[in-house]
Design an enzyme around this catalytic site. Sequence first.
Site, mmCIF file in Angstrom:
data_model
loop_
_atom_site.group_PDB
_atom_site.id
_atom_site.type_symbol
_atom_site.label_atom_id
_atom_site.label_comp_id
_atom_site.label_asym_id
_atom_site.label_seq_id
_atom_site.Cartn_x
_atom_site.Cartn_y
_atom_site.Cartn_z
ATOM 1 N N SER A 159 -11.685 9.376 -17.305
ATOM 2 C CA SER A 159 -11.887 8.108 -18.021
ATOM 3 C C SER A 159 -10.538 7.408 -18.113
ATOM 4 O O SER A 159 -9.484 8.065 -17.980
ATOM 5 C CB SER A 159 -12.399 8.419 -19.432
ATOM 6 O OG SER A 159 -12.336 7.267 -20.248
ATOM 7 N N TYR A 215 -12.838 13.085 -27.565
ATOM 8 C CA TYR A 215 -13.066 12.559 -26.207
ATOM 9 C C TYR A 215 -11.735 12.329 -25.488
ATOM 10 O O TYR A 215 -11.545 12.745 -24.337
ATOM 11 C CB TYR A 215 -13.861 11.259 -26.304
ATOM 12 C CG TYR A 215 -14.323 10.682 -24.982
ATOM 13 C CD1 TYR A 215 -15.532 11.072 -24.407
ATOM 14 C CD2 TYR A 215 -13.564 9.728 -24.320
ATOM 15 C CE1 TYR A 215 -15.967 10.529 -23.203
ATOM 16 C CE2 TYR A 215 -13.987 9.187 -23.112
ATOM 17 C CZ TYR A 215 -15.193 9.580 -22.560
ATOM 18 O OH TYR A 215 -15.610 9.038 -21.367
HETATM 19 P P1 NAD Z 1 -24.733 9.434 -19.590
HETATM 20 O O1 NAD Z 1 -24.967 9.745 -21.020
HETATM 21 O O2 NAD Z 1 -25.560 8.407 -18.909
HETATM 22 O O3 NAD Z 1 -24.807 10.767 -18.722
HETATM 23 C C1 NAD Z 1 -24.270 11.987 -19.181
HETATM 24 C C2 NAD Z 1 -24.901 13.113 -18.395
HETATM 25 O O4 NAD Z 1 -24.373 14.356 -18.894
HETATM 26 C C3 NAD Z 1 -26.432 13.189 -18.545
HETATM 27 O O5 NAD Z 1 -27.029 13.555 -17.324
HETATM 28 C C4 NAD Z 1 -26.607 14.298 -19.576
HETATM 29 O O6 NAD Z 1 -27.860 14.968 -19.477
HETATM 30 C C5 NAD Z 1 -25.473 15.213 -19.177
HETATM 31 N N1 NAD Z 1 -25.135 16.170 -20.230
HETATM 32 C C6 NAD Z 1 -24.760 15.909 -21.508
HETATM 33 N N2 NAD Z 1 -24.619 17.071 -22.180
HETATM 34 C C7 NAD Z 1 -24.918 18.059 -21.310
HETATM 35 C C8 NAD Z 1 -24.989 19.468 -21.411
HETATM 36 N N3 NAD Z 1 -24.705 20.129 -22.554
HETATM 37 N N4 NAD Z 1 -25.344 20.180 -20.316
HETATM 38 C C9 NAD Z 1 -25.657 19.550 -19.158
HETATM 39 N N5 NAD Z 1 -25.618 18.219 -19.011
HETATM 40 C C10 NAD Z 1 -25.260 17.490 -20.079
HETATM 41 O O7 NAD Z 1 -23.171 9.068 -19.502
HETATM 42 P P2 NAD Z 1 -22.278 8.353 -18.370
HETATM 43 O O8 NAD Z 1 -21.738 7.114 -18.954
HETATM 44 O O9 NAD Z 1 -22.986 8.317 -17.068
HETATM 45 O O10 NAD Z 1 -21.067 9.385 -18.327
HETATM 46 C C11 NAD Z 1 -20.818 10.248 -17.247
HETATM 47 C C12 NAD Z 1 -19.345 10.648 -17.280
HETATM 48 O O11 NAD Z 1 -18.539 9.482 -17.096
HETATM 49 C C13 NAD Z 1 -18.905 11.282 -18.595
HETATM 50 O O12 NAD Z 1 -18.012 12.338 -18.349
HETATM 51 C C14 NAD Z 1 -18.185 10.146 -19.293
HETATM 52 O O13 NAD Z 1 -17.217 10.599 -20.194
HETATM 53 C C15 NAD Z 1 -17.556 9.438 -18.098
HETATM 54 N N6 NAD Z 1 -17.186 8.043 -18.369
HETATM 55 C C16 NAD Z 1 -18.130 7.124 -18.706
HETATM 56 C C17 NAD Z 1 -17.730 5.823 -18.940
HETATM 57 C C18 NAD Z 1 -18.709 4.746 -19.313
HETATM 58 O O14 NAD Z 1 -18.254 3.654 -19.692
HETATM 59 N N7 NAD Z 1 -19.989 4.964 -19.211
HETATM 60 C C19 NAD Z 1 -16.375 5.467 -18.863
HETATM 61 C C20 NAD Z 1 -15.462 6.439 -18.513
HETATM 62 C C21 NAD Z 1 -15.876 7.737 -18.261
#
Ligand code: NAD
Length: 267
Positions: free
Chosen positions: A149, A162
């Site tokens: 991130s 986080y």
């Molecule tokens: P999201 O909530 O859409 O997806 C998260 C995924 O992780 C889901 O498939 C969920 O089922 C899975 N997950 C959560 N807990 C779990 C567990 N205990 N066991 C197995 N799977 C689990 O979120 P996203 O925005 O797609 O985020 C994906 C990654 O990208 C994360 O690491 C997040 O920190 C990172 N990220 C997101 C953003 C953003 O703005 N969306 C920005 C920077 C980084």
Amino acid sequence: MPTDPFASLKGQVAVVTGSTSGIGLAMARALSERGVKVVLNGLGDAAAIEKARAGLEAETGALVRYHGANMLKPDEIADLVEYAKREFGRLDILVNNAGVQHVEAVENFPTEKWDQIIAINLTSAFHATKAAVPHMKAQGRGRIVNIASAHALVASPFKSAYVAAKHGLLGFTKTVALEVATFGITCNAVCPGYVMTPIVQNQIADQARTRGITEEEVVKNVMLAAQPTKQFVTFDQLNGMLLYLVSDAGASANGAAYQVDGGWTAQ
Ligand code: NAD
């Protein structure tokens, strides 16, 4: 004649953690569209997951499997990696993507939330990488991509767990990169800015409550305030970075943090 830089991806095998939703699902689709056999993982309704799995397979023609490993459970994470090897005979690409968020002032931050975020956002990448590296070393090739991130590089208030986990994930990325560099394996971090996914949608209400402002103000003045483009990052933009890193063109990209954040961390 121009050659397709992604042609060699066809037939490779990938595990994408947390790929039942958001960025992970979009990345699984991008890999699948290039003929990569993908193991999906993540939480959610079983019927919805099966629909997504079967849909991806039908759309792309590539084989897609699902493994329900909980990223809080080391044995299940190791089994997810072994499952890819059992099903498809190899493992070329590991995308450590699963992540959760909790927004709260540090003095009120629930200890169990801290433990959960460190386990899912940081420690699960250790367990998956530990299980994957021996297979990649034996093959003489591998790609590990950790979805970190902008918060791996800079902080925001109320996100102590986080930010700590993502900074840790970047340190882990660099260390693994040094260890695997002579084995044809790379390990990198992709550092997205704000992408409109469920994890962000859920934060809007939390941030509004914590900061005492409206949800519209959170989007405009908090989330996109840091992002100079004033646009959410898109799945396609992140997939472009992923495909570069996992392709042959990405062979010398190692141990780095690739910001896809509209300029956020340039400030
Ligand atoms: P999201 O909530 O859409 O997806 C998260 C995924 O992780 C889901 O498939 C969920 O089922 C899975 N997950 C959560 N807990 C779990 C567990 N205990 N066991 C197995 N799977 C689990 O979120 P996203 O925005 O797609 O985020 C994906 C990654 O990208 C994360 O690491 C997040 O920190 C990172 N990220 C997101 C953003 C953003 O703005 N969306 C920005 C920077 C980084």
